[in-house]
Design an enzyme around this catalytic site. Structure first.
Site, PDB file in Angstrom:
ATOM      1  N   GLU A   1     104.907  49.213 -24.915  1.00 43.78           N
ATOM      2  CA  GLU A   1     104.029  50.051 -25.389  1.00 43.78           C
ATOM      3  C   GLU A   1     103.556  49.387 -26.921  1.00 43.78           C
ATOM      4  O   GLU A   1     103.755  49.945 -27.981  1.00 43.78           O
ATOM      5  CB  GLU A   1     104.538  51.426 -25.857  1.00 43.78           C
ATOM      6  CG  GLU A   1     104.944  52.150 -24.350  1.00 43.78           C
ATOM      7  CD  GLU A   1     105.220  53.584 -24.708  1.00 43.78           C
ATOM      8  OE1 GLU A   1     105.491  54.230 -25.980  1.00 43.78           O
ATOM      9  OE2 GLU A   1     105.345  54.223 -23.720  1.00 43.78           O
TER      10      GLU A   1
ATOM     11  N   GLU B   1     107.648  54.307 -17.071  1.00 45.20           N
ATOM     12  CA  GLU B   1     108.274  55.184 -17.729  1.00 45.20           C
ATOM     13  C   GLU B   1     107.468  56.674 -17.307  1.00 45.20           C
ATOM     14  O   GLU B   1     106.214  56.517 -17.255  1.00 45.20           O
ATOM     15  CB  GLU B   1     108.008  55.457 -19.273  1.00 45.20           C
ATOM     16  CG  GLU B   1     109.115  54.390 -19.808  1.00 45.20           C
ATOM     17  CD  GLU B   1     109.097  54.454 -21.263  1.00 45.20           C
ATOM     18  OE1 GLU B   1     108.885  55.413 -22.039  1.00 45.20           O
ATOM     19  OE2 GLU B   1     109.643  53.429 -21.906  1.00 45.20           O
TER      20      GLU B   1
HETATM   21  C1  GBH Z   1     107.971  56.365 -24.916  1.00 40.50           C
HETATM   22  O1  GBH Z   1     106.907  56.213 -25.948  1.00 40.50           O
HETATM   23  C2  GBH Z   1     108.956  55.096 -25.183  1.00 40.50           C
HETATM   24  O2  GBH Z   1     108.511  53.983 -24.608  1.00 40.50           O
HETATM   25  C3  GBH Z   1     110.303  55.741 -25.152  1.00 40.50           C
HETATM   26  O3  GBH Z   1     111.034  54.787 -25.915  1.00 40.50           O
HETATM   27  C4  GBH Z   1     110.262  57.130 -25.731  1.00 40.50           C
HETATM   28  O4  GBH Z   1     111.854  57.423 -25.882  1.00 40.50           O
HETATM   29  C5  GBH Z   1     109.539  58.086 -24.514  1.00 40.50           C
HETATM   30  O5  GBH Z   1     108.414  57.443 -24.333  1.00 40.50           O
HETATM   31  C6  GBH Z   1     109.507  59.367 -25.030  1.00 40.50           C
HETATM   32  O6  GBH Z   1     108.926  59.767 -26.326  1.00 40.50           O
HETATM   33  O7  GBH Z   1      98.775  60.520 -30.767  1.00 40.50           O
HETATM   34  O8  GBH Z   1     100.497  60.576 -32.344  1.00 40.50           O
HETATM   35  O9  GBH Z   1     100.370  62.366 -31.096  1.00 40.50           O
HETATM   36  C7  GBH Z   1     106.270  57.543 -26.248  1.00 40.50           C
HETATM   37  C8  GBH Z   1     104.920  57.471 -25.813  1.00 40.50           C
HETATM   38  C9  GBH Z   1     102.692  57.670 -27.215  1.00 40.50           C
HETATM   39  C10 GBH Z   1     103.939  59.503 -26.470  1.00 40.50           C
HETATM   40  C11 GBH Z   1     102.147  58.079 -28.268  1.00 40.50           C
HETATM   41  C12 GBH Z   1     102.973  60.523 -27.436  1.00 40.50           C
HETATM   42  C13 GBH Z   1     101.035  60.517 -28.564  1.00 40.50           C
HETATM   43  C14 GBH Z   1     101.186  60.062 -30.150  1.00 40.50           C
HETATM   44  N1  GBH Z   1     103.995  58.174 -26.890  1.00 40.50           N
HETATM   45  N2  GBH Z   1     101.854  59.708 -27.736  1.00 40.50           N
HETATM   46  S1  GBH Z   1     100.028  60.928 -31.187  1.00 40.50           S
END
Ligand code: GBH
Length: 458
Positions: free
Chosen positions: A171, A363
């Protein structure tokens, strides 16, 4: 009652990889063991107010010491694959050079996985930049990409004979925009100019690492995991569709276009002109970034619904021109909407626009406030979430997507970044006071899915 099983079960292709995923800083603990140096997450978590509850990854799920039991747990679930990350701060020695003891840990882990019949899938960068490199500019600095390639070469030489699939980065949007733009992740930077520089240097690091992994082992299978998200306009108006184009550009095409087409999207470069002139892109960089990919990893949680206008701030350089709207329907414990159609759409869209290419869901999962009650953790919402998303993944296969595998986030409850230990994503519950593991109902459900190579038609 007389229906054939085929009509009631959505079966996945033979050889489908059924897995679960974790990341080093989220589960390992033992942050001072065997020559590990501090990472930006050690520093960030120690900053008052940065992480809920003041939590840190210092102990986490103690996987660094409990890995043999955790591998046995994976085996009891019937996992065919396990996606973990290698901690760069364990492998890079203080002051530079190689800390072989850091790689010893992953060498033992990979051996144990192979002995258990579980395919090792390794991510090289799941957000834990060595603090020493951040002190020299971190991902703002081009040299960090070259340092990453050295680390990738060492990891590839040591583990590449057994690792079945590499993810260079996890990511990169999060590393760049949450880490250097919005400041909600380490290192807590708050500059979209830096976020865009960091994006380029992360992508360059990916390309250099892919080359290094293949130099170490010519048969290495190399991919990268992106947090692709389906972005929908709230109405069909031209203004709302333009808002969706803008967010899709920053979240998806900013990464997929250089990786798979060797070009940055012109509209995103134009949109971001108030923040950067892109002069950090040098001749030849895009060819380096666009190394052939053996597979693309997609981390999917939720779609976004956007329109023109100002709204609560989200981590995108839009100058306040885009509003995020609530997605209708239920939400998880994180408050994230549950909408599996976004997964089908994303897999189909990547195949249509960039493919055909092998894809993995690297994921997918949901957090709920699980508790142990009488030795059991009942988590019907997680079962429902996984079930519906697997059906959505199956629907994408039916539409021509070359989906090779699926990894639940996460194997274990763990350190959920800025949310600390308050959010539980695991198939397996962790009681942090005792480190006792309890398989949740969803873990037993997933074991049956794996055994059947499919899910019941919802
Ligand atoms: C993943 O990232 C990670 O790879 C992992 O480590 C983590 O534990 C898992 O997901 C659960 O969170 O526009 O500011 O509201 C998270 C993926 C990407 C989800 C951004 C939330 C919205 C951010 N995230 N998304 S925002």
């Amino acid at each position: 009652t007389l229906a054939a099983p085929e009509t009631t079960t959505l079966r996945f292709p033979p050889g489908f990889w059924w897995g679960a995923a974790t990341a080093a800083y989220q589960i390992e603990g033992s942050v001072d063991a065997d020559g590990r140096t501090p990472s930006i997450w050690d520093t960030f978590a120690a900053t008052p107010g940065a992480v809920a509850g003041g939590d840190t990854g210092a102990h986490a799920a103690d996987h660094y010491r409990r890995w043999p039991g955790d591998v046995a747990l994976m085996r009891s679930l019937g996992l065919g694959a396990y996606r973990f990350s290698v901690a760069w701060p364990r492998v890079r020695a203080a002051g530079g050079g190689l800390n072989a003891r850091g790689l010893d840990f992953y060498d033992r882990l990979v051996d144990a996985l192979c002995a258990a019949g579980i395919r090792p899938v390794a991510t090289l960068y799941h957000w834990d930049l060595p603090q020493e490199l951040e002190d020299r500019g971190g991902w703002r600095h081009r040299d960090t990409a070259a340092c990453f390639a050295e680390y990738a070469a060492a990891a590839g030489a040591r583990l590449g004979d057994r690792v079945q699939l590499w993810n260079t980065l996890n990511e990169p949007w999060c590393s760049a925009f949450l880490g250097y733009g919005a400041g909600v992740h380490a290192p807590g930077g708050a500059s979209y100019a830096d976020a865009l520089r960091a994006t380029h240097h992360l992508l360059l690091a990916h390309g250099l690492a892919a080359q290094a992994l293949r130099r170490a082992h010519p048969a290495a299978r190399v991919g990268v995991a992106v947090n692709a998200g389906t972005v929908r306009p709230v109405t069909a108006s031209a203004a709302d569709r333009d808002a969706a184009r803008r967010i899709d550009g920053l979240l998806n095409r900013l990464f997929l276009d250089p990786l798979l087409r060797a070009a940055y999207p012109a509209d995103v470069q134009a949109d971001t002109a108030p923040w950067t002139d892109w002069s950090f892109v040098r001749d030849g960089d895009l060819a380096t970034i666009a190394q052939p990919l053996d597979a693309l990893g997609v981390n999917y949680y939720q779609p976004d619904l956007v329109g023109a206008g100002a709204g609560p701030e989200r981590p995108y350089p839009t100058g306040g021109t885009v509003a995020f709207h609530p997605v209708p329907g239920p939400v998880t414990g994180m408050g994230w909407p549950v909408d599996p159609t976004g997964l089908t759409d994303m897999l189909v869209r990547i195949t249509r626009d960039y493919g055909p290419l092998p894809l993995f869901v690297t994921e997918n999962g949901a957090a709920y406030p699980d508790a142990v009650d009488g030795g059991r953790v009942a988590d019907p919402e997680r079962v429902d979430y996984l079930h519906r998303h697997l059906a959505a993944a199956h629907a994408a296969i039916g539409r021509g997507v070359d989906l090779r595998g699926y990894f639940v986030w996460s194997l274990l409850d763990n350190f959920e970044w800025a949310f600390g230990y308050a959010q539980r994503f695991g198939l397996v519950h962790v009681d942090y006071a005792t480190q006792r593991r309890t398989a949740k109902d969803s873990a037993r459900w997933y074991r049956e899915v794996i055994a059947a190579n499919g899910v019941p038609r919802p």
